[in-house]
Write a protein that holds these residues in place. Structure first.
Motif, short mmCIF file in Angstrom:
data_model
loop_
_atom_site.label_atom_id
_atom_site.label_comp_id
_atom_site.label_asym_id
_atom_site.label_seq_id
_atom_site.Cartn_x
_atom_site.Cartn_y
_atom_site.Cartn_z
N ARG A 7 -5.29 8.56 7.18
CA ARG A 7 -5.57 7.93 6.44
C ARG A 7 -5.09 6.59 6.14
N PHE A 8 -5.42 5.07 5.86
CA PHE A 8 -4.29 3.85 6.31
C PHE A 8 -4.06 3.37 4.93
N PHE A 9 -2.91 3.20 4.20
CA PHE A 9 -2.73 2.36 3.39
C PHE A 9 -2.62 1.08 3.09
N THR A 10 -2.50 1.00 2.35
CA THR A 10 -2.22 -0.76 2.45
C THR A 10 -1.27 -1.05 0.46
N HIS A 11 -0.27 -2.19 0.64
CA HIS A 11 0.38 -2.04 -0.40
C HIS A 11 0.53 -3.52 -0.76
N VAL A 12 0.83 -3.81 -2.35
CA VAL A 12 1.00 -4.83 -2.60
C VAL A 12 2.93 -4.55 -3.08
N LEU A 36 1.93 -8.12 1.37
CA LEU A 36 1.20 -6.89 1.19
C LEU A 36 1.80 -6.24 2.95
N SER A 37 1.61 -4.98 2.98
CA SER A 37 2.16 -4.02 3.95
C SER A 37 1.41 -3.13 3.84
N ILE A 38 0.89 -2.63 5.57
CA ILE A 38 0.01 -1.70 5.82
C ILE A 38 0.88 0.02 6.58
N GLY A 39 -0.75 0.56 6.43
CA GLY A 39 0.13 1.69 7.60
C GLY A 39 -0.80 2.74 7.51
N ALA A 40 -0.72 4.48 8.57
CA ALA A 40 -1.12 5.45 8.62
C ALA A 40 -0.10 6.52 8.00
N TYR A 41 -0.91 7.49 7.60
CA TYR A 41 -0.37 8.53 7.26
C TYR A 41 -1.61 9.80 7.62
N GLN A 42 -0.81 11.10 7.41
CA GLN A 42 -1.12 12.38 7.92
C GLN A 42 -1.94 12.75 5.77
N ASP A 43 -3.14 12.77 5.69
CA ASP A 43 -2.79 13.11 4.65
C ASP A 43 -2.86 14.90 3.90
N THR A 44 -2.83 15.46 4.41
CA THR A 44 -1.76 16.36 4.07
C THR A 44 -0.70 16.92 4.27
N SER A 45 -0.06 16.50 4.78
CA SER A 45 1.34 16.79 5.16
C SER A 45 2.33 15.07 3.90
N ARG A 46 1.11 14.27 3.93
CA ARG A 46 1.55 12.74 3.12
C ARG A 46 2.94 12.27 4.07
N SER A 68 -4.28 -5.78 -14.62
CA SER A 68 -3.83 -6.92 -15.13
C SER A 68 -3.20 -7.19 -16.21
N THR A 69 -1.34 -6.00 -15.81
CA THR A 69 -0.45 -6.20 -16.28
C THR A 69 0.28 -6.94 -15.23
N LEU A 70 -0.03 -7.25 -14.01
CA LEU A 70 0.59 -8.17 -13.10
C LEU A 70 1.80 -9.23 -12.78
N PRO A 128 9.61 -6.55 -0.75
CA PRO A 128 9.35 -5.86 1.06
C PRO A 128 10.46 -4.30 1.41
N GLY A 129 11.19 -5.00 -0.01
CA GLY A 129 12.07 -3.21 0.37
C GLY A 129 12.08 -2.05 -0.85
N ALA A 130 11.05 -2.99 -2.13
CA ALA A 130 10.22 -1.91 -3.01
C ALA A 130 9.12 -0.90 -3.32
N SER A 131 8.74 -0.77 -3.85
CA SER A 131 8.26 0.73 -4.67
C SER A 131 6.72 -0.49 -5.24
N PRO A 132 5.54 -0.26 -4.08
CA PRO A 132 4.28 -0.64 -4.50
C PRO A 132 3.58 -0.81 -6.20
N VAL A 133 3.43 -2.48 -5.98
CA VAL A 133 3.26 -2.60 -7.83
C VAL A 133 1.26 -2.26 -7.41
#
Length: 671
Positions: free
Chosen positions: A583-588, A635-645, A626-628, A592-597
């Motif tokens: 899977r590919f992820f896209t985070h806003v 933007l942060s992107i990457g890839a991961y394995q869905d089963t194991s996360r 809507s409350t952002l 840069p060091g915080a959790s995605p909104v």
């Protein structure tokens, strides 16, 4: 007629019947019906280890023995449209052999051959032997039980006297019990067998020895033992058991009786999966022969060889009459062998009644009857039935045509559209790409890829000479403009027996190389801050799991309002075997060091079939809350394995260097 000549004719008829049932097996029916797809999905669940007495289809039950058998056999011979249908063809051929064996023992060689010939060339028996449904086992079950009954009991005159046989009675008990797990009609097959046993003991002119009576009890005990799981499951799940599905309470009317019986003689069954409009189950002559045999048998009701078929007809016919509103040939499957045995017996009676000097005329008329049935069935089945619009719709013909194209054309890679990344294996309806996958007979899938084609696309071998198969042309209306632009560079080809606008040939290797080359200077990225290096540089960037990030394109929105959707198009290259759950992820990120909104994780492509040098285009839609709060985000992107996360590492000079990349900043402002 000598025994050897009769056997030769029987073998010849069986070979012709096999050819009739195997001819164009992958194209007729033109695809899979929704009912067949349900049965295949249950079969795949069995193959995965899910074995139940009843399978729950949204509150409606389905017995599992047919699907267990189908899973076992197709594991050995292969699945796809050929493997699944070959099981039904095999059941149909066994039924024909049993028809001959029963007719031979009860009424002689001529009756056996006549019954075999009439059923071999019947439209519905031939069509039933091509379908993937539990009803394909019912004629075999009925015939097999009748054969075991007359072999175990003194029902006909034998050349040599034989005592009670343990194997025959044990087989009778086992198959009577197993019949319950095939279809609800198996219950009536069991009742009919019990009624015949009661009749032969109490009312027939034969004598049943005490030893044979004990063997009968032994067979019935075996039946009860085998039926215990069925009975207990029926008590635990009364809404799924076969008793509740055996009859439709709203069909107990005289009109339904008339319609169902008229289907045999005049009206036929209008359902496209069973018949063509207005074709009766039997020709008028065969109906007359059946009635002659029925009357002849009832007059000799104390003789078991004559009474067994009327008894079975009396008990099994209500299933056909009252199981649904109107005529349904599928409900006749359990009684079909009895009908054809009576018709064949009637033919032999007429031949034997004819004076010797007219015997040749009688035999000639019988041959004409068979010839008419052959021509009638061949023209209707191969000339009319498959071309009916209702049949094309019922069997998902467009998808079936594409599946056959994939099976027979492997000169270049194929990208099959219609794959849904969110498609659940247990969803009520499968995607078009999943339907194609079910129908394929090919074992090697190296040249096949599946993708969505609206938010995902694959360029096999870097975009050199490949085909895109489009099951539904309307789906492209929802495709992202980037994907539409790439597809517009292809050329649709017109091929015989293929729907228009379904095969797109492409060669975009040069244009793709140019676009990816531009990304190296127009799409800057940086490593995550935790790596200590936040300088900008251009792709490509290698990841673990044999994937390489090649660049990205944006929707050029400039600024985004809270509640709007951000669109990002990323390009990735496959450098070997990738994780099947990629899977590919896209985070806003506000920091840069915080959790995605806001985030979206997806892959609009089936990862397990990706090959080396494939380029994957992924369109990702990220809804912004809507409350952002207003401000600048990264933007942060990457890839991961869905089963194991587990995330895939970003590689720098072959060594892990973080597990994500940072892209351009975005601005969230008022609308």
């Amino acid at each position: 007629m000598s025994r050897r000549l009769s056997f030769l004719f029987a073998v010849t008829l069986l070979l012709i019947a096999a050819a009739l049932r195997l001819w164009d097996l992958t194209t007729l029916p033109p695809g899979f019906s929704n009912e067949e797809i349900i049965n295949i999905r249950i079969t795949e669940a069995v193959r995965g280890g899910q074995i139940n007495v009843f399978y729950d289809l949204g509150g409606e039950g389905r017995e599992g023995l047919y699907h267990i058998t189908l899973a076992t056999i197709t594991t050995l011979i292969g699945h796809g449209s050929i493997g699944y249908r070959l099981v039904s063809v095999g059941a149909g051929m066994i039924t024909l052999a049993l028809i001959y064996a029963v007719g031979l023992r009860l009424f002689g060689r001529l009756a056996a051959l006549s019954s075999l010939a009439l059923m071999s060339f019947g439209m519905f028996p031939t069509l039933l032997a091509r379908q993937i449904r539990p009803e394909t086992f019912l004629p075999m079950l009925t015939c097999g039980i009748i054969l075991m009954l007359i072999s175990a009991l003194p029902a006909y005159r034998r050349r040599r006297v034989r005592g009670a046989n343990t194997t025959i009675f044990a087989s009778l008990g086992v198959f009577l019990g197993l019949g319950l797990y095939v279809h609800p009609a198996g219950l009536l097959v069991l009742i009919a067998a019990g009624a015949f046993i009661f009749y032969i003991v109490r009312f027939s002119n034969t004598v049943v020895s005490g030893r044979r009576t004990r063997y009968i009890r032994f067979a019935l005990l075996l039946t009860l033992i085998i039926a215990i799981p069925y009975l207990t499951s029926s008590l635990r799940q009364p809404e799924l058991n076969g008793f509740s599905r055996l009859f439709d309470g709203e069909t107990f009317t005289l009109r339904n009786v008339g319609d169902s019986l008229a289907a045999i003689i005049i009206l036929g069954d209008s359902h496209p999966g069973n018949n063509i409009p207005d074709r009766p189950l039997l020709d008028p002559v065969s109906v007359g022969l059946m009635l002659i045999a029925l009357g002849y048998s009832l007059r000799r009701w104390r003789r078991p060889r004559y009474m067994i078929l009327p008894l079975y007809l009396l008990i099994l016919l209500p299933v056909a009459i009252f199981s649904s509103s109107g005529a349904d040939f599928g409900a006749y499957a359990v009684v079909i062998p009895v009908i054809y045995l009576l018709a064949g017996f009637g033919a032999s009676l007429v031949i034997y009644i004819v004076p010797v000097r007219y015997l040749a005329v009688g035999v000639g008329c019988l041959m004409v009857l068979l010839g008419v049935n052959v021509v009638w069935t061949f023209n209707d089945l191969y000339g009319r039935w498959g071309e009916l619009p209702a049949v094309q719709t019922l069997y998902n013909a467009r998808v079936g045509q594409l599946a056959r194209y994939v099976d027979t054309h492997d000169t270049m890679p194929m990208v099959i559209c219609g794959w849904s990344p969110s498609q659940s294996p247990s969803a009520a309806r499968l995607s078009d790409a999943q339907l194609i996958d079910l129908m394929l007979n090919r074992q090697e899938l190296d040249n096949i890829r599946y993708t969505e084609c609206t938010s995902g696309l694959i360029f096999p071998q870097g975009g050199e000479n490949f085909e895109v198969l489009i099951p539904n042309s309307e789906m492209l209306a929802d495709a992202h403009p980037q994907i539409t632009q790439w597809l517009a560079q292809g050329t649709f080809v017109d091929l015989p027996d293929m729907p228009e606008g379904s095969v797109l040939q492409m060669n975009v290797a040069e244009d793709l190389a140019d676009a990816l080359g531009a990304f190296t200077v127009t799409t800057p990225v940086s490593y995550a801050p935790e790596t200590g290096d936040t300088s900008n540089f251009g792709p490509p960037v290698s990841f673990g799991g044999n994937v390489t990030f090649l660049g990205y394109a944006t929707d050029d929105a400039g600024a985004y309002a809270p509640g709007s959707t951000l669109t990002l198009v990323t390009y990735w290259r496959v450098d070997g075997v990738v994780p099947p759950d990629l899977r590919f992820f896209t985070h806003v990120l506000a920091d840069p060091g915080a959790s995605p909104v806001a985030n979206t994780d997806t892959l609009s492509t089936q990862a397990r079939l990706l090959q080396n040098r494939d380029v994957v285009v992924q369109v990702t839609y990220v809804p912004l809350p809507s409350t952002l709060p207003l401000g600048e985000y990264r933007l942060s992107i990457g890839a991961y394995q869905d089963t194991s996360r587990i995330r895939l590492d970003v590689l720098r000079e072959g060594a892990p260097f973080g597990n994500r990349l940072l892209l351009f900043p975005i601005v969230v402002a008022e609308r």
